[in-house]
Design a protein around this motif. Structure first.
Motif, PDB file in Angstrom:
ATOM      1  N   GLY A  21       0.827  -1.189   0.000  1.00  0.00           N
ATOM      2  CA  GLY A  21       0.000   0.000   0.000  1.00  0.00           C
ATOM      3  C   GLY A  21       0.865   1.243   0.000  1.00  0.00           C
ATOM      4  N   PRO A  22       0.257   2.413   0.063  1.00  0.00           N
ATOM      5  CA  PRO A  22       1.023   3.661   0.005  1.00  0.00           C
ATOM      6  C   PRO A  22       1.849   3.903   1.261  1.00  0.00           C
ATOM      7  N   GLY A  23       3.046   4.423   1.073  1.00  0.00           N
ATOM      8  CA  GLY A  23       3.888   4.788   2.201  1.00  0.00           C
ATOM      9  C   GLY A  23       4.383   3.610   3.012  1.00  0.00           C
ATOM     10  N   ILE A  24       4.767   3.895   4.253  1.00  0.00           N
ATOM     11  CA  ILE A  24       5.209   2.852   5.189  1.00  0.00           C
ATOM     12  C   ILE A  24       3.971   2.227   5.825  1.00  0.00           C
ATOM     13  N   ARG A  25       3.896   0.900   5.778  1.00  0.00           N
ATOM     14  CA  ARG A  25       2.709   0.208   6.286  1.00  0.00           C
ATOM     15  C   ARG A  25       3.046  -0.695   7.471  1.00  0.00           C
ATOM     16  N   LEU A  64      -0.606   2.324  16.871  1.00  0.00           N
ATOM     17  CA  LEU A  64      -0.376   3.705  17.296  1.00  0.00           C
ATOM     18  C   LEU A  64       1.104   3.976  17.569  1.00  0.00           C
ATOM     19  N   LYS A  65       1.809   2.965  18.060  1.00  0.00           N
ATOM     20  CA  LYS A  65       3.246   3.124  18.287  1.00  0.00           C
ATOM     21  C   LYS A  65       3.998   3.309  16.975  1.00  0.00           C
ATOM     22  N   MET A  66       3.424   2.788  15.889  1.00  0.00           N
ATOM     23  CA  MET A  66       4.049   2.920  14.570  1.00  0.00           C
ATOM     24  C   MET A  66       3.626   4.197  13.848  1.00  0.00           C
ATOM     25  N   LYS A  67       2.599   4.861  14.331  1.00  0.00           N
ATOM     26  CA  LYS A  67       2.030   6.012  13.629  1.00  0.00           C
ATOM     27  C   LYS A  67       3.062   7.093  13.282  1.00  0.00           C
ATOM     28  N   PRO A  68       4.045   7.386  14.144  1.00  0.00           N
ATOM     29  CA  PRO A  68       5.032   8.411  13.784  1.00  0.00           C
ATOM     30  C   PRO A  68       5.829   8.081  12.524  1.00  0.00           C
ATOM     31  N   TYR A  69       5.889   6.803  12.155  1.00  0.00           N
ATOM     32  CA  TYR A  69       6.660   6.400  10.977  1.00  0.00           C
ATOM     33  C   TYR A  69       5.826   6.437   9.695  1.00  0.00           C
ATOM     34  N   PHE A  70       4.515   6.557   9.815  1.00  0.00           N
ATOM     35  CA  PHE A  70       3.647   6.470   8.641  1.00  0.00           C
ATOM     36  C   PHE A  70       3.784   7.660   7.703  1.00  0.00           C
ATOM     37  N   GLY A  74       1.352   6.692   4.828  1.00  0.00           N
ATOM     38  CA  GLY A  74       1.359   5.335   5.354  1.00  0.00           C
ATOM     39  C   GLY A  74       0.143   5.003   6.199  1.00  0.00           C
ATOM     40  N   GLY A  75       0.178   3.813   6.803  1.00  0.00           N
ATOM     41  CA  GLY A  75      -0.939   3.366   7.627  1.00  0.00           C
ATOM     42  C   GLY A  75      -0.903   1.876   7.866  1.00  0.00           C
ATOM     43  N   VAL A  76      -2.073   1.291   8.063  1.00  0.00           N
ATOM     44  CA  VAL A  76      -2.204  -0.134   8.383  1.00  0.00           C
ATOM     45  C   VAL A  76      -2.803  -0.876   7.193  1.00  0.00           C
ATOM     46  N   THR A  77      -2.163  -1.979   6.833  1.00  0.00           N
ATOM     47  CA  THR A  77      -2.685  -2.890   5.814  1.00  0.00           C
ATOM     48  C   THR A  77      -3.006  -4.220   6.469  1.00  0.00           C
ATOM     49  N   VAL A  78      -4.174  -4.763   6.162  1.00  0.00           N
ATOM     50  CA  VAL A  78      -4.530  -6.104   6.618  1.00  0.00           C
ATOM     51  C   VAL A  78      -4.529  -7.025   5.406  1.00  0.00           C
ATOM     52  N   SER A  79      -3.714  -8.075   5.509  1.00  0.00           N
ATOM     53  CA  SER A  79      -3.555  -9.028   4.417  1.00  0.00           C
ATOM     54  C   SER A  79      -3.806 -10.423   4.963  1.00  0.00           C
ATOM     55  N   GLY A  80      -3.292 -11.441   4.273  1.00  0.00           N
ATOM     56  CA  GLY A  80      -3.536 -12.789   4.771  1.00  0.00           C
ATOM     57  C   GLY A  80      -2.639 -13.816   4.131  1.00  0.00           C
ATOM     58  N   GLY A  81      -3.176 -15.056   3.997  1.00  0.00           N
ATOM     59  CA  GLY A  81      -4.551 -15.431   4.167  1.00  0.00           C
ATOM     60  C   GLY A  81      -5.531 -14.523   3.427  1.00  0.00           C
TER      61      GLY A  81
END
Length: 249
Positions: A21-25, A64-70, A74-81
């Motif tokens: 995804g976009p940016g740091i995930r 939230l601890k990773m948010k400063p790096y986004f 950036g943001g959160v990606t949910v994959s799998g599976g």
């Protein structure tokens, strides 16, 4: 799959994803998938009863601890599976992420379009990365072990109608999914979609073969080779005729 509404069954977590995804995930790989793609490089995510159960709020605090790096993208990606097997449980997770101002992305094969996945997509999912397996019914069955590729296209139509952003992903296997007629067919099908920002070509690799062997499963694409640079260029040039942006990962 037995999970409670306030938990998710997780296979693994990656802190600094740059191809998800976009940016740091911050990437959460969920456990469980109904497909068994021949090229799957994480076959240990297929079994629905595996993985580790995480409390949703625990995952939110980790994100939230990773948010400063986004940064701004950036943001959160949910994959799998296949993450949408847990669509009901993802609703409160993504709702909390949106409350915290975090960009959300789902990497999916698009086979699950029910009331829970629709609520998740409509209200809490900023981006969808949709995996296109094959453009023919026969090819889809041969690659994934299941029928009805149409479900993926129904999913794409639903996302298009919502007006929300979508990326396509396509694994390029020499002699199997790399045929020019398949690439043209995919381009022709999606060329009028306004929500597709880009398509990502995923070069074929065998990095997950040892996982298949560890599970005692026969890897059926041992004779398949990796793409040549020329093949990647050719595929990219074909797809550029139909899509705004084409990226080779």
């Amino acid at each position: 799959m037995k999970t409670q509404i306030n938990t998710l069954r997780v296979h693994s977590i990656e802190s600094f994803g740059t191809h998800d995804g976009p940016g740091i995930r911050w990437v959460v790989f969920l456990q469980g998938c109904k497909l068994k793609c021949l090229y799957c490089h994480n076959p240990d995510t297929i079994e629905t009863s595996g993985g580790t159960v995480y409390d949703i709020e625990e995952l939110v605090q980790m994100a939230l601890k990773m948010k400063p790096y986004f940064g701004a993208r950036g943001g959160v990606t949910v994959s799998g599976g296949e993450p949408l097997l847990q669509a009901k449980e993802l609703i409160p997770f993504f709702k909390r992420l949106k409350e915290e101002g975090i960009h959300t992305n789902i990497d999916t094969n698009g086979r699950i379009l029910n009331s829970f996945s629709k609520e998740l997509l409509d209200n809490y999912t900023d981006l969808v990365m949709l995996d296109i397996k094959h453009m023919t019914e026969e090819g889809y069955l041969a690659l994934t072990g299941v029928k009805c590729k149409e479900t993926t296209f129904n999913f794409a139509e639903y996302r298009e109608a919502s007006g929300k952003n979508m990326w396509l992903r396509y694994v390029l296997i020499p002699g199997i999914t790399s045929k020019p007629q398949l690439l043209h067919a995919m381009g022709a099908y999606f060329k009028d979609y306004d929500t597709i920002e880009k398509i990502e070509i995923q070069p074929y690799h065998k990095l997950g073969v040892h996982k298949w062997e560890a599970l005692g499963w026969a890897y059926q694409l041992k004779d398949a080779r990796e793409n040549t640079p020329e093949e990647l260029i050719e595929a990219s040039n074909i797809l550029k005729k139909y899509f705004k942006k084409v990226k080779v990962n």
